[in-house]
Design a protein around this motif. Sequence first.
Motif, mmCIF file in Angstrom:
data_model
loop_
_atom_site.group_PDB
_atom_site.id
_atom_site.type_symbol
_atom_site.label_atom_id
_atom_site.label_comp_id
_atom_site.label_asym_id
_atom_site.label_seq_id
_atom_site.Cartn_x
_atom_site.Cartn_y
_atom_site.Cartn_z
ATOM 1 N N LEU A 114 0.892 -1.131 -0.026
ATOM 2 C CA LEU A 114 -0.191 -0.037 -0.014
ATOM 3 C C LEU A 114 0.865 1.486 0.034
ATOM 4 O O LEU A 114 1.694 1.400 0.663
ATOM 5 N N PRO A 115 0.769 1.907 -1.016
ATOM 6 C CA PRO A 115 1.531 3.347 -1.083
ATOM 7 C C PRO A 115 1.655 4.104 0.174
ATOM 8 O O PRO A 115 2.673 5.029 0.518
ATOM 9 N N SER A 116 0.591 4.155 0.931
ATOM 10 C CA SER A 116 0.223 4.986 2.062
ATOM 11 C C SER A 116 1.384 4.920 3.127
ATOM 12 O O SER A 116 1.496 5.706 3.962
ATOM 13 N N TRP A 117 1.986 3.579 3.282
ATOM 14 C CA TRP A 117 3.111 3.440 3.952
ATOM 15 C C TRP A 117 4.512 4.157 3.894
ATOM 16 O O TRP A 117 4.891 4.199 4.762
ATOM 17 N N SER A 118 4.303 4.812 2.793
ATOM 18 C CA SER A 118 5.730 5.461 2.561
ATOM 19 C C SER A 118 5.314 6.962 3.385
ATOM 20 O O SER A 118 6.516 7.624 3.823
ATOM 21 N N PHE A 119 4.461 7.134 4.110
ATOM 22 C CA PHE A 119 4.271 8.310 5.052
ATOM 23 C C PHE A 119 4.492 7.759 6.423
ATOM 24 O O PHE A 119 4.159 8.529 7.208
ATOM 25 N N LEU A 120 4.431 6.532 6.661
ATOM 26 C CA LEU A 120 4.547 6.050 8.286
ATOM 27 C C LEU A 120 5.724 6.631 8.797
ATOM 28 O O LEU A 120 5.807 6.813 10.103
ATOM 29 N N SER A 121 6.896 6.855 8.037
ATOM 30 C CA SER A 121 8.047 7.194 8.902
ATOM 31 C C SER A 121 8.047 8.828 8.907
ATOM 32 O O SER A 121 8.974 9.220 9.605
ATOM 33 N N GLU A 122 6.931 9.456 8.395
ATOM 34 C CA GLU A 122 7.062 10.827 8.666
ATOM 35 C C GLU A 122 6.827 11.549 10.330
ATOM 36 O O GLU A 122 5.759 10.649 10.963
ATOM 37 N N ASP A 123 7.415 12.365 10.710
ATOM 38 C CA ASP A 123 7.004 12.552 12.177
ATOM 39 C C ASP A 123 5.397 13.343 12.229
ATOM 40 O O ASP A 123 5.201 13.845 11.407
ATOM 41 N N GLY A 124 5.037 13.569 13.284
ATOM 42 C CA GLY A 124 3.724 14.237 13.582
ATOM 43 C C GLY A 124 2.529 13.174 13.448
ATOM 44 O O GLY A 124 2.559 12.121 13.079
ATOM 45 N N GLU A 125 1.451 13.930 13.555
ATOM 46 C CA GLU A 125 0.108 13.002 13.646
ATOM 47 C C GLU A 125 -0.189 12.742 12.206
ATOM 48 O O GLU A 125 -0.153 13.391 11.434
ATOM 49 N N LYS A 126 -0.740 11.450 12.193
ATOM 50 C CA LYS A 126 -0.918 10.876 10.680
ATOM 51 C C LYS A 126 -2.470 11.001 10.182
ATOM 52 O O LYS A 126 -3.123 10.901 11.279
ATOM 53 N N PRO A 127 -2.537 11.248 9.049
ATOM 54 C CA PRO A 127 -4.234 11.446 8.916
ATOM 55 C C PRO A 127 -4.719 10.106 8.993
ATOM 56 O O PRO A 127 -4.120 8.909 8.889
#
Length: 353
Positions: A114-127
């Motif tokens: 799932l491409p959304s996993w690429s945002f898991l490493s970003e800091d802060g609250e996740k959408p």
Amino acid sequence: MQSLQHEFDIRLTAFQESYEWEECDGLVRPLALAGDLIESAIEPVTAARAMYALRHVLSTAPESEMTWSKLDNEEPTLEWRAQWEDIDAYNDTFWPETMERAHDLNAFAYYGILPSWSFLSEDGEKPQRILDSLDVPAFVTGTIENLTGFLSLFGPGSKFYGLEAIQTTCLAAAGRLKYDNDEPITVHELAALSRVTTKRLQNAIYAKSADAPIVSRDGLIAPASAESWLTKRDYMPSIWKDYLSGECWKSESNDIAPKKLEEPEEYLFVPEARDGTIFGPKSCLRPGRPSEEPHYTIGAKGEEQDYENFEDALSALTAMATPRWRRPNEAGNFGIVTVERWRRVSARELSQL
């Protein structure tokens, strides 16, 4: 040794470079049907105005204020259909979550990610949509339900751009999820998952080609039977279970464990009847009467023999000049069938038949 994160990155890049946006465009271009309905029920100028306004609405996010004055800058055209044939979901809409999920579903169906996993490493609250991607079965089934609901709004045989792609991707994603969970899949799901037409797969099944899967009487294909078909095509095994359980986005050190040297898989030859049914350990096991044990029945009528052990029954069938055995029909009644040919299957595949 390659990490799972690196494998994810490779697959994500391959997906991004090849994706054609058909599912996403297929969610917006069929809205031209609204213009057709208005033109048919009212008249052409009203339809042109409505479709011109609709494009403006689609490009404005719900949280943004509508600037209706923009509609004064251009005169609606009666050639609005040509505009809708070229509408681009990514650039011409505010990119609603449904399109994002359709985009991700394609990646799951054909790349096992799932491409959304690429945002898991970003800091802060996740959408929320990023958090939803952590529960893959719920994400996939929910997205399929949403998209199939959209498809149901169109009549059978509708030719709007993207509808067929949505349907195929839903089938492939459903098939992958079942396959990953060791559940049987349909012929249509396996065809979509292996990127071939249903007709091509059915032809292989009817021709009983070497890698063709065995279809059970209920029309389903066991995972072990689908495996041979998939491995000979451009199928990427899923990594989502290991990737998520290991939280691989947190570190590059999540190595893919090297495959252990496995014992060569055992293959057996089993009899297959003219109707395509196989002498299998599950399908041909007859429940015994109260005084009997479950058993397999082989031999011609009047010369039948019962065996409680499948291997013994198969050995006896092999020794027969004309092998015959009892198997259940669609009504569940066990009737005698005669061998049409012998089929080579793996022990793992046979265990599911």
